[in-house]
Scaffold this active site. Structure first.
Site, PDB file in Angstrom:
ATOM      1  N   CYS A  52     -13.647 -25.939  23.681  1.00  0.00           N
ATOM      2  CA  CYS A  52     -12.219 -26.226  23.511  1.00  0.00           C
ATOM      3  C   CYS A  52     -11.443 -26.201  24.826  1.00  0.00           C
ATOM      4  O   CYS A  52     -10.336 -26.735  24.915  1.00  0.00           O
ATOM      5  CB  CYS A  52     -11.600 -25.236  22.531  1.00  0.00           C
ATOM      6  SG  CYS A  52     -12.504 -25.174  20.986  1.00  0.00           S
ATOM      7  N   HIS A  75      -4.211 -24.550  22.523  1.00  0.00           N
ATOM      8  CA  HIS A  75      -5.269 -25.189  21.734  1.00  0.00           C
ATOM      9  C   HIS A  75      -4.933 -25.050  20.246  1.00  0.00           C
ATOM     10  O   HIS A  75      -4.596 -23.975  19.761  1.00  0.00           O
ATOM     11  CB  HIS A  75      -6.599 -24.510  22.046  1.00  0.00           C
ATOM     12  CG  HIS A  75      -7.706 -24.912  21.135  1.00  0.00           C
ATOM     13  ND1 HIS A  75      -7.991 -26.226  20.856  1.00  0.00           N
ATOM     14  CD2 HIS A  75      -8.599 -24.173  20.419  1.00  0.00           C
ATOM     15  CE1 HIS A  75      -9.017 -26.285  20.018  1.00  0.00           C
ATOM     16  NE2 HIS A  75      -9.399 -25.051  19.737  1.00  0.00           N
ATOM     17  N   ASN A  93      -8.435 -28.792  13.946  1.00  0.00           N
ATOM     18  CA  ASN A  93      -8.967 -28.366  15.245  1.00  0.00           C
ATOM     19  C   ASN A  93      -9.863 -29.476  15.804  1.00  0.00           C
ATOM     20  O   ASN A  93     -10.897 -29.794  15.227  1.00  0.00           O
ATOM     21  CB  ASN A  93      -9.770 -27.075  15.041  1.00  0.00           C
ATOM     22  CG  ASN A  93     -10.337 -26.517  16.325  1.00  0.00           C
ATOM     23  OD1 ASN A  93     -10.395 -27.207  17.354  1.00  0.00           O
ATOM     24  ND2 ASN A  93     -10.765 -25.272  16.287  1.00  0.00           N
TER      25      ASN A  93
HETATM   26  N1  ACO Z   1     -10.429 -21.718   0.857  1.00  0.00           N
HETATM   27  C1  ACO Z   1     -10.227 -20.620   0.127  1.00  0.00           C
HETATM   28  N2  ACO Z   1     -10.661 -19.414   0.481  1.00  0.00           N
HETATM   29  C2  ACO Z   1     -11.316 -19.303   1.641  1.00  0.00           C
HETATM   30  C3  ACO Z   1     -11.567 -20.404   2.474  1.00  0.00           C
HETATM   31  C4  ACO Z   1     -11.104 -21.645   2.036  1.00  0.00           C
HETATM   32  N3  ACO Z   1     -11.277 -22.776   2.747  1.00  0.00           N
HETATM   33  N4  ACO Z   1     -12.248 -19.988   3.558  1.00  0.00           N
HETATM   34  C5  ACO Z   1     -12.415 -18.672   3.430  1.00  0.00           C
HETATM   35  N5  ACO Z   1     -11.864 -18.248   2.271  1.00  0.00           N
HETATM   36  C6  ACO Z   1     -11.820 -16.913   1.713  1.00  0.00           C
HETATM   37  C7  ACO Z   1     -12.916 -16.031   2.246  1.00  0.00           C
HETATM   38  O1  ACO Z   1     -14.107 -16.209   1.510  1.00  0.00           O
HETATM   39  C8  ACO Z   1     -12.332 -14.661   2.038  1.00  0.00           C
HETATM   40  O2  ACO Z   1     -12.486 -14.306   0.696  1.00  0.00           O
HETATM   41  P1  ACO Z   1     -12.793 -12.774   0.276  1.00  0.00           P
HETATM   42  O3  ACO Z   1     -11.599 -12.000   0.736  1.00  0.00           O
HETATM   43  O4  ACO Z   1     -12.930 -12.865  -1.199  1.00  0.00           O
HETATM   44  O5  ACO Z   1     -14.033 -12.396   1.011  1.00  0.00           O
HETATM   45  C9  ACO Z   1     -10.829 -14.871   2.281  1.00  0.00           C
HETATM   46  O6  ACO Z   1     -10.604 -16.301   2.137  1.00  0.00           O
HETATM   47  C10 ACO Z   1     -10.364 -14.482   3.647  1.00  0.00           C
HETATM   48  O7  ACO Z   1     -11.290 -15.030   4.608  1.00  0.00           O
HETATM   49  P2  ACO Z   1     -11.080 -14.813   6.150  1.00  0.00           P
HETATM   50  O8  ACO Z   1     -12.207 -15.408   6.892  1.00  0.00           O
HETATM   51  O9  ACO Z   1     -10.748 -13.380   6.371  1.00  0.00           O
HETATM   52  O10 ACO Z   1      -9.774 -15.711   6.369  1.00  0.00           O
HETATM   53  P3  ACO Z   1      -8.829 -15.724   7.596  1.00  0.00           P
HETATM   54  O11 ACO Z   1      -7.466 -15.495   7.157  1.00  0.00           O
HETATM   55  O12 ACO Z   1      -9.351 -14.934   8.747  1.00  0.00           O
HETATM   56  O13 ACO Z   1      -8.900 -17.275   8.035  1.00  0.00           O
HETATM   57  C11 ACO Z   1      -9.933 -18.712   9.644  1.00  0.00           C
HETATM   58  C12 ACO Z   1     -10.125 -17.849   8.418  1.00  0.00           C
HETATM   59  C13 ACO Z   1      -8.950 -19.811   9.313  1.00  0.00           C
HETATM   60  C14 ACO Z   1     -11.273 -19.311  10.047  1.00  0.00           C
HETATM   61  C15 ACO Z   1      -9.376 -17.858  10.797  1.00  0.00           C
HETATM   62  O14 ACO Z   1     -10.125 -16.680  10.903  1.00  0.00           O
HETATM   63  C16 ACO Z   1      -9.385 -18.565  12.126  1.00  0.00           C
HETATM   64  O15 ACO Z   1      -8.603 -19.443  12.343  1.00  0.00           O
HETATM   65  N6  ACO Z   1     -10.243 -18.130  13.055  1.00  0.00           N
HETATM   66  C17 ACO Z   1     -10.247 -18.615  14.430  1.00  0.00           C
HETATM   67  C18 ACO Z   1     -10.631 -20.033  14.565  1.00  0.00           C
HETATM   68  C19 ACO Z   1     -10.541 -20.398  16.020  1.00  0.00           C
HETATM   69  O16 ACO Z   1      -9.728 -19.946  16.778  1.00  0.00           O
HETATM   70  N7  ACO Z   1     -11.369 -21.240  16.496  1.00  0.00           N
HETATM   71  C20 ACO Z   1     -11.237 -21.585  17.907  1.00  0.00           C
HETATM   72  C21 ACO Z   1     -12.392 -21.990  18.495  1.00  0.00           C
HETATM   73  S1  ACO Z   1     -13.419 -22.996  17.480  1.00  0.00           S
HETATM   74  C22 ACO Z   1     -13.265 -24.518  18.114  1.00  0.00           C
HETATM   75  O17 ACO Z   1     -12.219 -24.817  18.540  1.00  0.00           O
HETATM   76  C23 ACO Z   1     -14.393 -25.497  18.029  1.00  0.00           C
END
Ligand code: ACO
Length: 331
Positions: free
Chosen positions: A112, A238, A268
């Protein structure tokens, strides 16, 4: 010669995939995706569409924006983790399609943060006099390395390309400086294997590191350049997740009206994310010539980077007296 950004261009595949389209395929909801990520739709390549064609469109738009011709281009630097083939890279095909007949061509992979590395390299080439005009491209087809059955990542990624033409400027601060860093020990939190090339991500941990590293890198760079948040006219972090964008902007005290929130429409797009944000901001009239722009990115590696540049003609920035505040462009 002082290097600056002379033009910007972008291109998105015609196919739009909305959250509603994904709800039919995955155990997810529009409400969850919007609340947790800010994403409403993304663009995906389809059929025989190529990333090289998309990147070429972005380059052509950047040249038009700068009032330059393909023959003016000395180098094409393309940041990507998803070229059309393992080898060759994208840059030779893009330069050929563009008609940049005498250009040097190279791909680079800094995930990224790739576009910022490309900008830094381009600025060095122009500053040293070894090149006059360099196209810096971020181009990704992340839909090709997304596990479309894994709801925790399938909703997050999009395809797109953005390009900036870097060349000499006569007034203003130009491309002022960068701050880069990496932490290879944390690589297992975000990767795609060669054997099964699908993005795997420990989302919450990546989130935490992304906010911390993007904030730190921005703070260090602003301090080194003698700037603070009030000096920044526009901030393009980003675009991985709107909550990350907000967290970094708030930590730096940059008001939200001066921050890019392009993730809503692109998801993203890794290396393409920052140039797509810049192009959208210029289109929306949020990037007048002379504006001081801060950019920051974080991704697989982990690799991260921050950069500051004035926008195009620097005359406006000099009038406001901000140019004098910027100390140096060296890293
Ligand atoms: N729809 C519904 N529920 C979902 C989904 C979905 N698409 N995805 C995950 N969940 C559920 C999970 O299973 C979990 O359920 P549980 O509580 O029953 O176990 C719950 O939602 C919470 O999951 P988390 O992973 O804790 O969700 P979070 O709020 O952290 O969001 C996310 C996840 C969006 C991936 C976030 O962590 C994030 O943005 N991370 C960073 C991403 C990033 O910065 N990437 C940058 C580099 S990558 C690149 O650019 C190539």
């Amino acid at each position: 010669m002082k290097p600056g950004i002379l033009g910007i261009g972008d291109a998105l595949p015609p196919r739009v995939v909305t959250n509603a389209d994904l709800v039919g395929e995955l155990d997810t909801s529009d409400e969850w995706i919007v609340r947790r990520t800010g994403i409403r739709e993304r663009h995906w390549l389809q059929g025989d569409e190529t990333l090289a064609d998309l990147a070429t469109s972005a380059c052509a738009a950047a040249l038009r924006d700068a009032g330059k011709e393909p023959g003016d281009v000395d180098h094409v630097i393309i940041a990507t983790i998803t070229p059309d083939q393992l080898t060759p890279g994208l840059a030779p095909a893009v330069a050929a399609k563009l008609g940049a007949e005498h250009a040097g061509v190279v791909d680079l992979n800094a995930a990224c943060a790739g576009f910022l590395y490309g900008l830094d390299h381009a600025a060095a080439l122009v500053e040293s006099g070894r090149a006059r005009h360099v196209l810096v491209v971020g181009a990704e087809a992340l839909s090709r390395i997304t596990d479309h059955e894994d709801r925790s990542t399938a909703v997050l990624f999009g395809d797109g390309a953005g390009a900036a033409l870097v060349g000499p400027i006569s007034e203003g601060v130009g491309i002022a400086g960068f701050e880069f860093g990496y932490d290879a020990e944390l690589a297992p939190l975000l990767y795609a294997e060669r054997e099964r090339p699908l993005l795997r991500m420990a989302g919450q941990e990546v989130y935490r590191h992304a906010v911390a590293r993007m904030t730190e890198a921005s703070e260090r760079l602003l301090e080194r350049l003698g700037l603070d948040a009030t000096s920044i006219d526009y901030f393009v972090p980003h675009q991985a997740n709107a909550r990350i964008v907000i967290a970094v902007a708030d930590a730096l005290d940059v008001p939200h009206e001066r921050v890019s929130f392009n993730v809503e429409l692109t998801a993203n797009t890794s290396a393409a994310s920052i140039p797509l944000g810049l192009a959208a901001a210029q289109r929306d009239g949020r990037l007048p010539a002379g504006a001081l722009v801060a950019m920051v990115a974080f991704g697989a590696g982990f690799v991260w980077g921050a950069g500051v540049s004035s926008w195009k003609d620097g005359a406006a920035i000099d009038k406001r007296g901000k140019a004098q505040k910027v100390k140096t462009r060296s890293t």
